[in-house]
Each structure stands twice: as structure tokens, then as C-alpha cells.
Design a protein around this motif. Structure first.
Motif, PDB file in Angstrom:
ATOM      1  N   PHE A   1      71.535  18.821 127.542  1.00  0.00           N
ATOM      2  CA  PHE A   1      72.764  18.156 127.122  1.00  0.00           C
ATOM      3  C   PHE A   1      73.839  18.379 128.192  1.00  0.00           C
ATOM      4  O   PHE A   1      74.170  19.519 128.507  1.00  0.00           O
ATOM      5  CB  PHE A   1      73.219  18.738 125.784  1.00  0.00           C
ATOM      6  CG  PHE A   1      74.360  18.003 125.160  1.00  0.00           C
ATOM      7  CD1 PHE A   1      74.127  16.915 124.335  1.00  0.00           C
ATOM      8  CD2 PHE A   1      75.668  18.371 125.405  1.00  0.00           C
ATOM      9  CE1 PHE A   1      75.185  16.218 123.767  1.00  0.00           C
ATOM     10  CE2 PHE A   1      76.729  17.684 124.847  1.00  0.00           C
ATOM     11  CZ  PHE A   1      76.475  16.598 124.022  1.00  0.00           C
TER      12      PHE A   1
ATOM     13  N   THR B   1      78.672  22.824 120.575  1.00  0.00           N
ATOM     14  CA  THR B   1      78.052  24.150 120.588  1.00  0.00           C
ATOM     15  C   THR B   1      77.782  24.627 119.163  1.00  0.00           C
ATOM     16  O   THR B   1      76.691  25.112 118.858  1.00  0.00           O
ATOM     17  CB  THR B   1      78.969  25.158 121.323  1.00  0.00           C
ATOM     18  OG1 THR B   1      79.390  24.578 122.561  1.00  0.00           O
ATOM     19  CG2 THR B   1      78.242  26.441 121.621  1.00  0.00           C
TER      20      THR B   1
ATOM     21  N   SER C   1      83.739  20.293 123.021  1.00  0.00           N
ATOM     22  CA  SER C   1      82.794  21.307 123.487  1.00  0.00           C
ATOM     23  C   SER C   1      82.433  22.266 122.358  1.00  0.00           C
ATOM     24  O   SER C   1      81.264  22.597 122.141  1.00  0.00           O
ATOM     25  CB  SER C   1      83.421  22.076 124.661  1.00  0.00           C
ATOM     26  OG  SER C   1      82.707  23.241 124.936  1.00  0.00           O
TER      27      SER C   1
ATOM     28  N   MET D   1      72.520  23.483 127.759  1.00  0.00           N
ATOM     29  CA  MET D   1      73.794  22.766 127.755  1.00  0.00           C
ATOM     30  C   MET D   1      74.556  22.998 129.062  1.00  0.00           C
ATOM     31  O   MET D   1      74.656  24.129 129.532  1.00  0.00           O
ATOM     32  CB  MET D   1      74.674  23.226 126.583  1.00  0.00           C
ATOM     33  CG  MET D   1      74.126  22.861 125.220  1.00  0.00           C
ATOM     34  SD  MET D   1      75.223  23.392 123.885  1.00  0.00           S
ATOM     35  CE  MET D   1      76.520  22.166 123.999  1.00  0.00           C
TER      36      MET D   1
ATOM     37  N   THR E   1      67.583  23.817 123.550  1.00  0.00           N
ATOM     38  CA  THR E   1      68.561  23.019 124.294  1.00  0.00           C
ATOM     39  C   THR E   1      69.129  23.793 125.476  1.00  0.00           C
ATOM     40  O   THR E   1      69.381  24.993 125.385  1.00  0.00           O
ATOM     41  CB  THR E   1      69.724  22.589 123.360  1.00  0.00           C
ATOM     42  OG1 THR E   1      69.192  21.897 122.238  1.00  0.00           O
ATOM     43  CG2 THR E   1      70.706  21.685 124.070  1.00  0.00           C
TER      44      THR E   1
ATOM     45  N   VAL F   1      74.193  28.138 127.624  1.00  0.00           N
ATOM     46  CA  VAL F   1      75.276  27.187 127.911  1.00  0.00           C
ATOM     47  C   VAL F   1      75.826  27.507 129.301  1.00  0.00           C
ATOM     48  O   VAL F   1      76.158  28.659 129.605  1.00  0.00           O
ATOM     49  CB  VAL F   1      76.411  27.299 126.867  1.00  0.00           C
ATOM     50  CG1 VAL F   1      77.480  26.233 127.120  1.00  0.00           C
ATOM     51  CG2 VAL F   1      75.862  27.157 125.453  1.00  0.00           C
TER      52      VAL F   1
ATOM     53  N   ILE G   1      78.366  22.116 130.385  1.00  0.00           N
ATOM     54  CA  ILE G   1      79.640  21.616 129.862  1.00  0.00           C
ATOM     55  C   ILE G   1      80.715  21.672 130.940  1.00  0.00           C
ATOM     56  O   ILE G   1      81.011  22.732 131.495  1.00  0.00           O
ATOM     57  CB  ILE G   1      80.070  22.416 128.613  1.00  0.00           C
ATOM     58  CG1 ILE G   1      79.090  22.108 127.471  1.00  0.00           C
ATOM     59  CG2 ILE G   1      81.494  22.078 128.220  1.00  0.00           C
ATOM     60  CD1 ILE G   1      79.412  22.752 126.169  1.00  0.00           C
TER      61      ILE G   1
ATOM     62  N   LEU H   1      69.955  24.756 119.238  1.00  0.00           N
ATOM     63  CA  LEU H   1      70.329  25.352 120.524  1.00  0.00           C
ATOM     64  C   LEU H   1      69.148  26.066 121.181  1.00  0.00           C
ATOM     65  O   LEU H   1      69.066  26.145 122.406  1.00  0.00           O
ATOM     66  CB  LEU H   1      71.506  26.327 120.326  1.00  0.00           C
ATOM     67  CG  LEU H   1      72.135  26.889 121.605  1.00  0.00           C
ATOM     68  CD1 LEU H   1      72.711  25.779 122.458  1.00  0.00           C
ATOM     69  CD2 LEU H   1      73.209  27.906 121.289  1.00  0.00           C
TER      70      LEU H   1
END
Length: 458
Positions: free
Chosen positions: A181, A195, A191, A209, A207, A89, A211, A204
Motif C-alpha cells: 500500500f 493504519t 494515514s 505500507m 501488508t 510501515v 506513507i 496489516l
């Protein structure tokens, strides 16, 4: 060592004017060093002679005009990319925010990217299964397509985005599938929802991410989709993966664009948005697609909330011009408890015919899709007539269609956010609903399909 300038003339909101600069170019990255040693990043927006107009990525608080130093780094904004990005992330500028270590990049890529040359594009034609009947069955998503979701304030587009990210897959291939994403201007609660949703389902791991929260700087919001697409281009065209990019919310991105445009005192266009918003959005959307000679692909689902539920607002309007259709969420269906509240009649996937049929979904798909659209449209007309004239004014066949419309919304469109339907399940539910109508009414379906599927118990 880059040359340092102590010639900051003015700071206005996210913009800063630096005088007497040399050899500085448009889009070049810069670094501001405050008197306490803190460093902040910036980017050159405009060069006029020896004056540079600079855009700040962080806030301008604490910048002392006489003592703060500016250095220009001689390169544009880049993202360090690697396969290790999967499962991580990042914030809107590509910095890890999940408590993990920094990425050791395989390479650094310019986040500006290049929209694909039309001649180098491959035509989108492979079915992507999202597990959502209203999309798979009626507005099919095809690999390499740009298919936006038009939502409105208060509608559950976050749930739908998370569901697509968890469930989407390319059927019948062993090729790797990844999701990028990008969330722009979302709340901390949203958010946290995204998550947790990805972590709890194991999605995940495939993925990446990015944010950007609502209280983060607007400039970071403008960089977020470019960061996400740069990561997607690396995974798709360097690592040969199928990449699904989901962006929410494009409206927040456009508002950040308007904020910076207003700070630059540019002449506003429609509703105060800058006149170049069309080309700006196109430079994002057109990075999706398939390239000849490469196995990977980028499929894009931008999500936007229509201000005042208005489809003619500049953001959905311009998005509709550039992309290949739209999925529209309905407030009326949401009030009825339909999950997800997808309004299938005004929704459209312009490439759906290319991704369905024998060898892709099932040979009866096109016929049943057309018949379901026709029957649902007639059922809605019958229900409107019933409201005006009363049920007694309807013929028996009109009552059948009105009943069909209710069942269609309850059984076909409404499936919840945890139910992952295969395309076969979706088509079978469609046949179950069509079998409630007399066979003579199903004029859009070939007899061979009616013989095989009509009235069958699933």
C-alpha cells in the motif's frame, strides 16, 4: 572513500547545482553534510560537463553554499528488501516509521526497476475477489491487471482503497497473498485511518505500507511509488507471492512531478505538467503483471482524484491509455448515500472476460453481467424520461426498468465498506434483481441459465 565537493554554486527550491565534479552519473545518489554535521540525501538529475544538477530529498534550509560538503555515493537509490517487511510501515524513502527496528535486508534492489519485457509476460486470467459486487460482478479484477480507480475531491476513495486492501484474495489457491500500500501526499488523518483500519482487521500482517504525508518533501513523493513497486517485485518474483499494489493518490504524485519540472525550468506540456509525464507514469504502471516461468504476480490499483471531476484532465487521460480499464466513482451516487459510489456504466475492466466463467467464478457470470448492464442502462434512461415528461408518460415496462435501476443501486452497488461478499453472493443478488423483470425481457441470458436461476429464492 567518496570524494567530497565544496563547490555548491546555487540552491533553488528542491534543486542544487554542484560545480567541478568528476565521474558522476545520472540518477546517482549523493549525500550533503551541513556545517553542524547533519546529513541529507540527494540524487543526480542531470550532468553537463563537470556540472551536476542535484535533486534534494529533504528541504534546503540550512545549506551553506561555502561550507556544506557533497559526496556522491556511486550507486542509484536502493531499497533493502526482506520478508520481514510484511506488517511494517515505512516513509516514502523506505525508512521505518512504525517505531520498529530497521529491516535486515536479504538484498538491496534498485528502485528504478525494469518494466517487464512484453515477450516475458503471461496473460492475466485469474479472478481476484475484492468482495465488492460492482467490481467482482461487473468490472472484474484479474491477477496481473492494472485497474485504476478514478475518484474526485471529497469522494470516499480512501474507504474503498482500505476495503479492497482488507478483502482482496485469489480464490482456490493456497498461494500466499500480500498487499503493498503506497500513499502519496495524504493527510495525517488519512494515514491514521489506513493504519488503524489494517491493524484492527489483521490485514496489516500481510501488508507493506509506504506513507508519504502532505507536508513531506515533493521529492519523497516521487520516490514513494518506486519504493512500493520494488518491495512488490521482491515479494512477487523472489518469494512467489500474489501481490496487490494499491497507490493513492496518483494526482499528488503528478503534481510533485510538475513542481520539480517547474523548478528545472522545463518547457511545460498540457496544464503545466511535463511533456514526459506519459512515459513517467508508464514506467510505474508497466511494472505490474505476470512473468512466464514465475508463480508470483503484481496486480496494480492506482487511485487518482480527477481535478474538477474532469476525465479529460491529463492525469486520468494518460492513466486510461496505459492501464486496462477504470473504476469511476460518482458524485451523484455519493449524494444518494450509495456506498461505495461506483458508477458501473462508464466503468470498465478490459480483461474481465478473461477472469470469469466456469472454473473461475460461475458459468452464468458473463450472461448475467451483460443483462445487468443492459437493464440498468435502460432503467436510467427511463428515469431521465420520467424527469422530463413525468411518470404518466412511461409505459408499464419502462416503470419496471426505472424501479430496477433504483433497486440495483440500493442492493447491488451499495453494500457498505465492511460487507465482504463472495462472488456467489454477488451473482445471486444479480439474479434476485433480474427476477423482478419479466423473463421475456432477459434476452442476453441463455435458457439453460434462466431455467436454473430465474425466480429462485435465495
Amino acid at each position: 572513500m567518496p570524494k567530497e565537493y565544496k563547490t555548491i554554486e546555487e540552491v533553488a527550491g528542491p534543486l542544487m547545482l554542484v560545480r567541478k565534479v568528476e565521474d558522476v552519473s545520472y540518477d546517482e545518489l549523493g549525500e550533503i553534510e551541513l556545517t553542524n554535521g547533519e546529513k541529507r540525501r540527494c540524487r543526480v538529475l542531470e550532468v553537463d560537463g563537470d556540472n551536476a544538477l542535484v535533486q534534494l530529498f529533504e528541504n534546503s534550509a540550512g545549506i551553506n553554499l561555502s561550507n556544506s560538503k557533497v559526496r556522491f555515493l556511486g550507486r542509484s537509490m536502493e531499497l533493502g528488501v526482506s520478508s520481514d517487511m510484511l506488517g511494517r510501515v515505512f516513509d516514502g524513502l523506505g525508512r521505518p516509521i512504525d517505531g520498529g527496528l530497521d529491516i535486515l535486508p536479504d538484498k538491496r534492489m534498485d528502485v528504478g526497476g525494469l518494466p517487464m519485457n512484453p515477450v516475458a509476460r503471461n496473460y492475466p486470467q485469474e479472478f481476484i475477489q475484492t468482495g465488492i459486487s460492482a467490481i467482482d460482478g461487473l468490472n472484474t479484477l484479474v491477477r496481473g491487471q492494472k485497474l485504476p480507480i478514478f475518484s474526485a475531491s471529497g469522494l470516499p476513495h480512501a474507504n474503498l482503497a482500505a476495503q479492497i486492501a482488507r478483502q482482496a484474495k485469489v480464490r482456490g489457491t493456497s498461494e500466499k497473498f500480500a498487499v503493498v500500500f503506497a500513499a502519496m501526499g495524504i493527510t495525517f488523518e488519512e494515514s491514521s485511518f489506513f493504519t488503524k483500519s489494517f491493524k484492527n482487521t489483521g490485514a496489516l500482517d500481510r501488508t507493506v505500507m509506504f506513507i508519504n504525508l502532505a507536508n513531506d518533501p515533493a521529492i519523497e513523493r516521487i520516490a514513494t511509488p518506486k519504493m512500493a513497486l520494488t518491495a512488490a517485485e521482491y515479494l512477487a518474483f523472489e518469494k512467489n507471492m500474489h501481490v496487490l499494489v494499491i497507490m493513492t493518490d496518483i494526482t499528488n504524485y503528478a503534481d510533485a512531478l510538475r513542481e520539480v519540472s517547474a523548478a528545472r525550468k522545463e518547457v511545460p506540456g498540457r496544464r503545466g505538467y511535463p511533456g514526459y509525464m506519459y512515459t513517467d507514469l508508464a514506467s510505474i504502471y508497466e511494472r505490474a503483471g505476470r512473468q512466464k516461468g514465475r508463480d508470483g504476480s503484481i496486480t496494480l490499483i492506482p487511485i487518482l482524484t480527477m481535478p474538477e471531476d474532469d476525465k479529460t484532465h491529463p492525469i486520468p487521460d494518460l492513466t486510461g491509455y496505459i492501464t486496462e480499464g477504470q473504476i469511476i466513482l460518482s458524485r451523484e451516487l455519493y449524494r444518494k448515500g450509495v456506498e461505495p459510489p461506483i458508477d458501473v456504466l462508464p466503468s470498465l475492466s478490459r480483461l474481465k472476460d478473461k477472469g470469469i466463467g466456469e472454473g473461475k467464478t460461475r458459468r452464468d457470470h458473463a450472461s448475467t453481467m451483460n443483462q445487468l448492464f443492459a437493464a440498468y442502462a435502460r432503467g436510467k434512461d427511463a428515469k431521465e424520461l420520467m424527469v422530463i415528461l413525468g411518470e404518466s408518460a412511461l409505459t408499464d415496462i419502462d416503470k419496471m426498468y426505472a424501479n430496477f435501476a433504483d433497486n440495483f443501486e440500493k442492493k447491488y452497488v451499495s453494500q457498505g465498506y465492511e460487507n465482504n461478499r463472495s462472488i456467489e453472493d454477488t451473482l445471486n443478488i444479480g439474479w434476485e434483481l433480474l427476477s423482478s423483470l419479466p423473463r421475456s425481457e432477459l434476452k442476453r441470458i441463455k435458457d439453460e441459465f434462466l431455467d436454473e436461476y430465474y425466480g429462485k429464492k435465495w
